[in-house]
Design an enzyme around this catalytic site. Structure first.
Site, PDB file in Angstrom:
ATOM      1  N   GLU A  78       0.853  -1.190   0.000  1.00  0.00           N
ATOM      2  CA  GLU A  78       0.000   0.000   0.000  1.00  0.00           C
ATOM      3  C   GLU A  78       0.888   1.239   0.000  1.00  0.00           C
ATOM      4  O   GLU A  78       1.779   1.380   0.830  1.00  0.00           O
ATOM      5  CB  GLU A  78      -0.895   0.010   1.238  1.00  0.00           C
ATOM      6  CG  GLU A  78      -1.754   1.249   1.385  1.00  0.00           C
ATOM      7  CD  GLU A  78      -2.510   1.281   2.707  1.00  0.00           C
ATOM      8  OE1 GLU A  78      -3.443   2.086   2.819  1.00  0.00           O
ATOM      9  OE2 GLU A  78      -2.159   0.502   3.626  1.00  0.00           O
ATOM     10  N   GLU A 109      -8.979   9.225   6.579  1.00  0.00           N
ATOM     11  CA  GLU A 109      -8.971   8.324   7.717  1.00  0.00           C
ATOM     12  C   GLU A 109      -9.224   9.161   8.971  1.00  0.00           C
ATOM     13  O   GLU A 109      -8.302   9.797   9.491  1.00  0.00           O
ATOM     14  CB  GLU A 109      -7.638   7.587   7.827  1.00  0.00           C
ATOM     15  CG  GLU A 109      -7.402   6.571   6.733  1.00  0.00           C
ATOM     16  CD  GLU A 109      -6.118   5.789   6.930  1.00  0.00           C
ATOM     17  OE1 GLU A 109      -6.102   4.596   6.603  1.00  0.00           O
ATOM     18  OE2 GLU A 109      -5.127   6.389   7.412  1.00  0.00           O
TER      19      GLU A 109
END
Length: 388
Positions: free
Chosen positions: A169, A252
């Site tokens: 990622e 997030e």
């Protein structure tokens, strides 16, 4: 600042995947049309109504090509997103979680595949070495009364995987507010896409993560995703034969987050690399400058490949024979293989084109026995080059 490891992030995503099948029917029912179309006084077409998603893993499509997802996996508190024609707004973000653990969620918009949910008409997954460029653009809207990051995620895997967690990622932190920091530890700085970034690397227990953290908030940017993919490849976190599976822009949040927005998002993948499906175009004329620096038993070389023809060269490969006794130990700005004999230097995904009158440069380091010598001949995509 408290170290953020968020190992639960992808375990939670895995648990989400297991529940997703049974929730799919319920997710459809949770999509609620917001408001009604305003009565028109002129003969114009009605505007598209926004879509509010409060289902934990609910999603919808925008522009007929991207997916907006609520993706609440780290909390049981209510979260809602309002999907617009160009992006989304986080309209409700209840609850909070400790800032030294995983965030609450990742509301986002994406191109590609996420746990079998693929955006309409996407060309992803696609092999990295067949991609010439992957232009993207995003604009964010921020709030000050929350703890969050604005994160652009790039997912890579050795296989064309459309479900589950990928191997690597890449996170681009456009902004961060509050006592949070990326997975792992800082490993230096890098210049990518014409900007300076603080680089963090680590693992959350499920996959490798490399994070590029902006020194100050970026509200909007147009860039090439492959510039960051090349960084992952250069650091050994991916290989050219791996696949780009999705690109995602979102947030997030750890605490609150209502009002955060992705105002616009675009993502395109352009083929033209050097792997299967991207063989490269022939050169009409070329010139190579080979500049070595030699010491007993070792050498480095800077190589410049110039396109002296009238047409661009896409997916360039420079072939040449290393003299006997020479072995390449490392290379930069290109992939060189094999290590000895007749080798081929392949341009990176973000530097795969040589424009007419332009050039690309790369370097290599190696060892030698006997007397050092330079290669005598070079060919660019099958065309013999002049040697400067």
């Amino acid at each position: 600042m408290t170290t953020f490891l968020h190992p639960a992030r992808h375990r939670a995503r895995h648990r989400r995947h297991q529940r997703l099948r049974s929730l799919r029917t319920a997710a459809t029912a949770a999509l609620v049309a917001l408001g009604s179309l305003t009565a028109l006084t002129t003969a114009t077409a009605p505007a598209r109504a926004d879509t509010v998603i409060c289902d934990q893993f609910g999603s919808t499509t925008i522009q007929g090509r991207y997916v907006v997802q609520n993706n609440r996996w780290g909390t049981s508190a209510t979260q809602c997103v309002n999907a617009t024609s160009t992006g989304f707004t986080l309209t409700r973000a209840d609850g909070s979680v400790p800032t030294n653990g995983a965030p609450k969620s990742y509301p986002s918009v994406y191109n590609g595949c996420h746990y079998t949910n693929c955006s309409p008409g996407t060309s992803l997954p696609k092999r990295i070495d067949t991609i010439g460029s992957a232009p993207s653009s995003v604009s964010y809207g921020y709030v000050g009364d929350a703890v969050y990051n604005a994160s652009y995620d790039i997912w890579l895997d050795p296989t064309p995987r459309t479900d589950g967690v990928n191997r690597t990622e890449i996170m681009i932190w456009f902004n961060r507010v509050g006592p949070i920091q990326p997975i792992g530890s800082p490993t230096g700085t890098a210049s990518v896409g014409g900007r300076s970034w603080e680089v963090w690397t680590g693992s959350n227990g499920a996959n490798d993560v490399i994070s590029f953290v902006a020194p100050s908030a970026i509200t909007g940017w147009s860039f090439d995703v492959m510039d960051f993919v090349d960084q992952a490849v250069a650091r050994g976190l991916a290989q050219p034969s791996w696949y780009l599976t999705s690109v995602q822009a979102g947030f997030e949040p750890w605490q609150n987050g209502a009002g955060l927005r992705v105002d616009s998002f675009s993502s395109t993948v352009v083929t033209g690399g050097t792997g299967p499906g991207g063989p490269g175009t022939p050169a009409t004329a070329c010139r190579v400058t080979y500049t070595p620096s030699v010491w007993p038993g070792g050498f480095t070389t800077n190589v410049t490949v110039a396109n002296t023809g009238t047409a661009p060269v896409d997916g360039w490969r420079l072939a040449f024979a290393l003299p006997a006794g020479q072995t390449v130990t490392q290379a930069w700005n290109a992939t060189v293989s094999p290590a000895s004999g007749t080798v081929t230097a392949t341009g990176t995904a973000s530097s795969a084109r040589i424009a007419p009158g332009g050039s690309q440069s790369f370097g290599l380091q190696g060892t030698y026995t006997g007397t050092f010598a330079r290669p005598g001949q070079f060919s660019l995509n099958g065309t013999a080059c002049a040697v400067a």
